[in-house]
Write an enzyme that holds these catalytic residues in place. Structure first.
Site, PDB file in Angstrom:
ATOM      1  N   LYS A  78       0.845  -1.194   0.000  1.00 34.64           N
ATOM      2  CA  LYS A  78       0.000   0.000   0.000  1.00 34.64           C
ATOM      3  C   LYS A  78       0.884   1.249   0.000  1.00 34.64           C
ATOM      4  O   LYS A  78       1.891   1.296   0.727  1.00 34.64           O
ATOM      5  CB  LYS A  78      -0.906  -0.008   1.247  1.00 34.64           C
ATOM      6  CG  LYS A  78      -1.964   1.097   1.274  1.00 34.64           C
ATOM      7  CD  LYS A  78      -2.859   0.999   2.520  1.00 34.64           C
ATOM      8  CE  LYS A  78      -3.971   2.038   2.512  1.00 34.64           C
ATOM      9  NZ  LYS A  78      -4.840   1.953   3.697  1.00 34.64           N
ATOM     10  N   SER A 159      -9.894   2.363   2.721  1.00 38.47           N
ATOM     11  CA  SER A 159      -8.940   3.036   1.877  1.00 38.47           C
ATOM     12  C   SER A 159      -7.975   2.105   1.147  1.00 38.47           C
ATOM     13  O   SER A 159      -7.345   2.515   0.174  1.00 38.47           O
ATOM     14  CB  SER A 159      -8.117   4.002   2.733  1.00 38.47           C
ATOM     15  OG  SER A 159      -7.306   3.293   3.656  1.00 38.47           O
ATOM     16  N   SER A 183     -10.454   0.145   6.910  1.00 37.90           N
ATOM     17  CA  SER A 183      -9.777   0.261   5.615  1.00 37.90           C
ATOM     18  C   SER A 183      -9.116  -1.017   5.116  1.00 37.90           C
ATOM     19  O   SER A 183      -8.667  -1.063   3.969  1.00 37.90           O
ATOM     20  CB  SER A 183      -8.709   1.360   5.675  1.00 37.90           C
ATOM     21  OG  SER A 183      -9.319   2.618   5.567  1.00 37.90           O
TER      22      SER A 183
END
Lengths: 495, 482
Positions: A78, A159, A183
């Site tokens: 990420k 997210s 998330s």
């Protein structure tokens, strides 16, 4: 079988047995990325050459008989994790040119164990969002689509939308993610994969761009519960560079997946039966509980009385911390700087931050600044902290009676990219089942358990005691096994 | 007689409280491993934590905590076993994180006291409200380039102790004495070097004025005053300004002011209206700071002797309170005194150290630790007096030579033939010679002019180049003059 179809466990076995090399495995994933990323936008940065170099080095190590637990396994990281020498944007314009000279502890742990990094996964800007539509690098598309409406592009959740979409579409065997209010779990559920937010303090936050420090926690997403367990074992561990990281042993999580649920007491919180939840989600929840009972667990109704206050509490605490954490993006030392001739310092701040941050990040900075302001602090921030303590106490009491709690992961399946964009509060409701685990610091796992009428994946959530991820994995694996989830997204490598 | 300032409407009392920022003596910063040495090249002592880079986290430096606890113990203050770090949020170019980590709500040290000694020998207790740990900001340099400001982050993250006093001081002298005493305690403890010219210690001075018997009036804060003398001047300048405002029918507004050292006046920096809203909240990156009572006890047990205790011990050794005070002002001076006094008469040693030794140091402009005369050297000199090798007057000359040449006193005495004459025959001969040369004076003395005795002593000593044993000279002279 296409090399991208391996589970992470399967790939490790295949590498160990010499069926495939890390170079071939990595190349297959890079080819898949080249084919699908232009559409999915799951990666912001693809580090192909570096990945192949790492894969070659990994194959060489393996030949010498030195193989780490993740030797040669290609992963997505990420873009919130700082990676030395690789652009790290946090999905924001303000860090659009930022290349950190240091490595986050979690990604360093993965490299230590032999992992190969394919690139940096897309995300909501500064991890703020539930649809991965706020990224400065553009939205991520969910590889799944509705059976009767295949042209409507769906969000992957957020997210960690890029991480989840990449893993679901077979553009990585697994990915790192972070979870501040859901998330990891919400995008995992939307993309039909597994993901765990471990106990707060289990993974070091060092080198992860901070959103809300008391809630942020790193964890993996992967296509099976066991794959998550394998990744988490490498990611986790005490780190003296993070004062909130816990000095506790890291158990063999993968071994816990096979424990079974016989004799476990599973809590079913009555407050999670929300009005307006689609009946198929209610039904799936009941189904999940039935599966667990069939495998020898007992299900017990419990009460978490302060649940209704969790979401508003979260949307005070998280923005408050974010407003302070994001103050360092000021155009002075790194990242974007916007100036005009003869502009002064204040002007530099205003232009840089107005142009560098997107609308959602600006909104949360404003909310956070407001709730910490003199005259409002007691009514908002302090009260939220008190409620947070009560929510924590609810769980403490519940875990006196049960070993794990099972709930739906999300109140809906993935929605369309242009839905819910006009009303931030509607968007925030996505986190209704997940924020409680962040507020209480507890481990929460999302596991795919079925499909809705449109053929979209739905997930269940398993919440466990503090630092008892092993029970969470055992329950998650039991649901996974009973669900026999074999459906595949339409957009995927080799399809 | 208490201090007041005479205004048009009569006398005004001055009320003073000080917030002192003292840099913690430690090798590394409060939350990062970066070094803290003074005077290093700009931005050469900066870690990614200090520069506020993404994903960087603070980790508390145990030595800084120990230093704060030692200081608290030295201030006879309450040590809080549970304290917490908060974030003080504001934007400035030399504040990389956009917040300062400080202990706003729960400081590590609570109330304590400092005893000050005033010029008239009286003492007064000044209350300490609290001591907390916080990090320093960097430095903005606005004079390096015509249109740009430069930032030096070497100081960013350096540990500071903010020591807040009660508004217990009532005159510039008391403020000066408090700062002097605080600095002395910190230096004894080794928790702050107290170098105000290097910025390791600076004071924010809170001043208000009032008429006798009144409650407190509005105060103003004079920021960042960096010498004891300037603090005393700032107190007076600010008090006079406020008196004028009140006497002209105005009101003093609470505000932050700066002391213009050149003009000797304070001027407004920012008023309460544009005061920052710092949005303090607990730093989520740092768990509460929890101290073990045993650990605090072990620090207490290893605390050095503090100035007050040392002064009391010196008085017990027979020193005057004044000498004890002067000798304990600096830890180095006290150590020097004790080295000389070991095995010698303390009072004699104190007289020499505070007298001729200090005078010589003052002339050379050197501190005790740079003195060309070592404690051993001075001790040897005093031994030469004690065993009557030289007399006191010659010893003063020898000390002067020691300062100039760095030689040991024994060598000086031998090389220059300064050994005192105890041979009665030589003394008698000198006396005879002086009496013969001054027959008239001898007659006057014998007819009752006793005062002339001193004249004869002087003449004899002169004849003996000062080397006569004073007691013997007196004794023989008395016999001969009859």
């Amino acid at each position: 079988m296409h090399p991208t179809d391996f589970t992470l466990r399967g790939a490790i076995d295949a590498l160990n047995e010499g069926i495939i090399t890390s170079v071939d495995l990595t190349q297959a994933h890079l080819d898949a990325i080249a084919a699908l990323n232009p559409r999915l936008n799951a990666y912001i940065t693809v580090t192909g050459e570096q990945a192949l170099a790492q894969a070659r080095a990994s194959d060489a190590r393996r030949k010498e008989g030195v193989a780490g637990p993740l030797e040669g396994v290609p992963l997505a990281i990420k873009d919130l994790f700082c990676t030395a020498g690789t652009l790290t944007t946090a999905g924001s314009r303000i860090l659009g040119n930022f290349t950190p000279p240091y490595e986050s502890t979690v990604s360093a742990n993965l490299l230590r164990d032999g992992a190969v990094f394919l690139g940096k996964a897309n995300l909501d800007e500064f991890a703020m969002g539930s649809s991965n539509t706020t990224s400065a690098s553009g939205p991520v598309e969910n590889p799944w689509s509705r059976a009767n409406d295949p042209d409507t592009r769906l969000v992957p959740g957020g997210s960690s939308g890029g991480s989840a979409a990449a893993v679901a579409a077979r553009l990585a065997l697994g990915a790192t993610a972070t979870d501040t209010g859901g998330s990891i779990r919400q995008p995992a559920a939307f993309c039909g994969i597994a993901g765990i937010k471990p106990t707060y303090g289990r993974c070091s936050r060092f080198g992860i761009v901070a959103f809300a420090s008391s809630l942020d926690q790193a964890g993996p997403v992967a296509r099976t519960v066991e794959d998550c367990a394998i990744l988490l074992r490498s990611m986790a561990g005490f780190d003296p560079k993070d004062s909130t990281s816990a000095d506790v042993p890291v158990p063999d999580f993968a071994a816990a997946c096979a424990r079974g649920v016989k004799g476990l007491r599973i809590g079913v919180p009555k407050e999670y039966r929300l009005e307006g939840t689609p009946p198929e989600i209610e039904a799936l929840w009941e189904q999940g509980l039935a599966w667990l009972r069939e495998q020898g667990a007992e299900t017990v109704e419990i009460s978490l009385p302060h649940t209704q206050f969790a979401l508003p509490t979260y949307y005070i605490v998280a923005p408050a911390e974010a407003s302070s954490n994001l103050a360092r993006y000021d155009g002075v030392r790194f990242g974007l700087r916007v100036t005009e001739p003869n502009s002064d310092l204040r002007d530099l701040y205003e232009r840089t931050r107005a142009q560098g941050f997107g609308a959602e990040v600006r909104r949360r900075i404003l909310i956070g600044t407001y709730v910490l302001s003199a005259g409002y602090y007691d009514a908002y921030y302090l009260k939220a902290q008190k409620i947070r303590a009560l929510i924590k106490r609810d769980f403490d009491e519940a875990f006196g009676k049960v070993d794990a709690i099972v709930t739906p992961a999300t109140p809906s399946a993935a929605f369309g990219m242009d839905e819910k964009q006009d009303d931030p509060v509607k968007m925030y409701l996505n986190d209704v089942f997940t924020v409680t685990a962040n507020l209480a610091g507890l481990p929460g796992l999302a596991v795919p358990a079925g499909l809705d009428a449109q053929g979209l994946p739905l997930g269940l959530q398993v919440i466990g005691r503090s630092f008892d991820e092993e029970t969470v994995f055992a329950v998650g694996a039991a649901i996974e096994q009973a669900a026999g989830f074999t459906a595949l997204p339409r957009l995927r490598a080799g399809a | 007689m208490s201090y007041t300032i005479e205004g048009r409407t009569g006398p005004w009392e001055v009320v003073i409280g000080l917030e002192v920022h003292a840099q913690v003596t430690s090798k590394a910063k409060l939350f990062s491993g970066a070094a803290t040495e003074f005077g290093a090249a700009p931005n050469s002592q900066v870690s990614f934590v200090d520069a506020g880079f993404p994903g960087m986290l603070p980790v508390i430096n145990e030595e800084c905590v120990a230093q704060a606890v030692r200081t608290g113990l030295g201030l006879k203050a309450e040590i809080h076993l549970w304290s917490r770090f908060d974030r003080k949020n504001y934007f400035y170019a030399d504040l990389p994180q956009g917040y300062q980590i400080s202990q706003f709500a729960h400081p590590i040290v609570g109330t304590g006291t400092v005893e000050i000694t005033l010029a008239d020998g009286s003492t007064k207790q000044i209350g300490i409200t609290r001591l907390h740990l916080e990090q320093d900001a960097g430095k903005s340099l606005h004079d390096q380039h015509p249109s740009k400001s430069f930032i030096d982050l070497n100081r960013s993250g350096v540990a500071l102790m903010e020591i807040v006093s009660e508004p217990d001081m009532r005159s510039p002298e008391e403020a000066g004495a408090y700062l002097t005493k605080l600095r002395q305690i910190l230096r004894y403890l080794g928790t702050c070097d107290g170098n105000m010219d290097e910025g390791s210690m600076r004071a924010d001075v809170n001043v208000s004025v009032r008429k006798a018997g009144e409650g407190f009036r509005t105060r103003c804060e004079v920021k960042n005053v960096n010498s004891i003398r300037f603090v005393m001047q700032a107190v007076e300048a600010e008090a006079r300004r406020q008196i004028e405002v009140w006497e002209e029918g105005g009101t003093v507004d609470q505000e932050t002011r700066l002391f213009d050292t050149g003009r000797g006046v304070t001027r407004s920096m920012r008023s309460k209206e544009d005061a920052h809203d710092y949005r303090y909240f607990p730093d989520p990156d740092l768990p509460p700071l929890v101290l073990e009572a045993d650990w605090v006890e072990s620090l207490k047990a290893s605390l050095p002797e503090l100035p007050d205790e040392r002064r009391a011990r010196y008085v017990a050794m027979g020193l005057s309170p004044y000498d004890a005070h002067v000798l304990t002002l600096e830890r180095e001076t006290a150590a020097f005194f004790e080295a000389v006094a070991r095995g010698r008469d303390a009072k004699t040693v104190a007289n020499w150290v505070t007298g001729d030794f200090f005078a010589a140091l003052n002339r050379t402009g050197l501190g005790v630790e740079e003195s060309p005369v070592s404690a051993a050297g001075l001790g040897e000199l005093l031994d030469l007096i004690a065993d009557k090798t030289i007399n006191g007057k010659i010893a003063k000359d020898v000390l002067a030579i020691m300062f100039e040449t760095g030689e040991r006193p024994g060598a000086i005495v031998d090389a220059r033939g300064l050994r005192q004459v105890v041979d009665t025959g030589a003394i008698e001969a000198a006396i005879d010679q002086v009496m013969a040369a001054n027959a008239g004076k001898v007659a006057e003395y014998r007819s009752g002019k006793d005062k002339l005795f001193g004249f004869f002593v002087g003449q004899v000593m002169k004849a003996m180049q000062g080397k006569g044993n004073p007691a013997l000279v007196n004794e023989v002279l008395k016999q001969k003059l009859g």
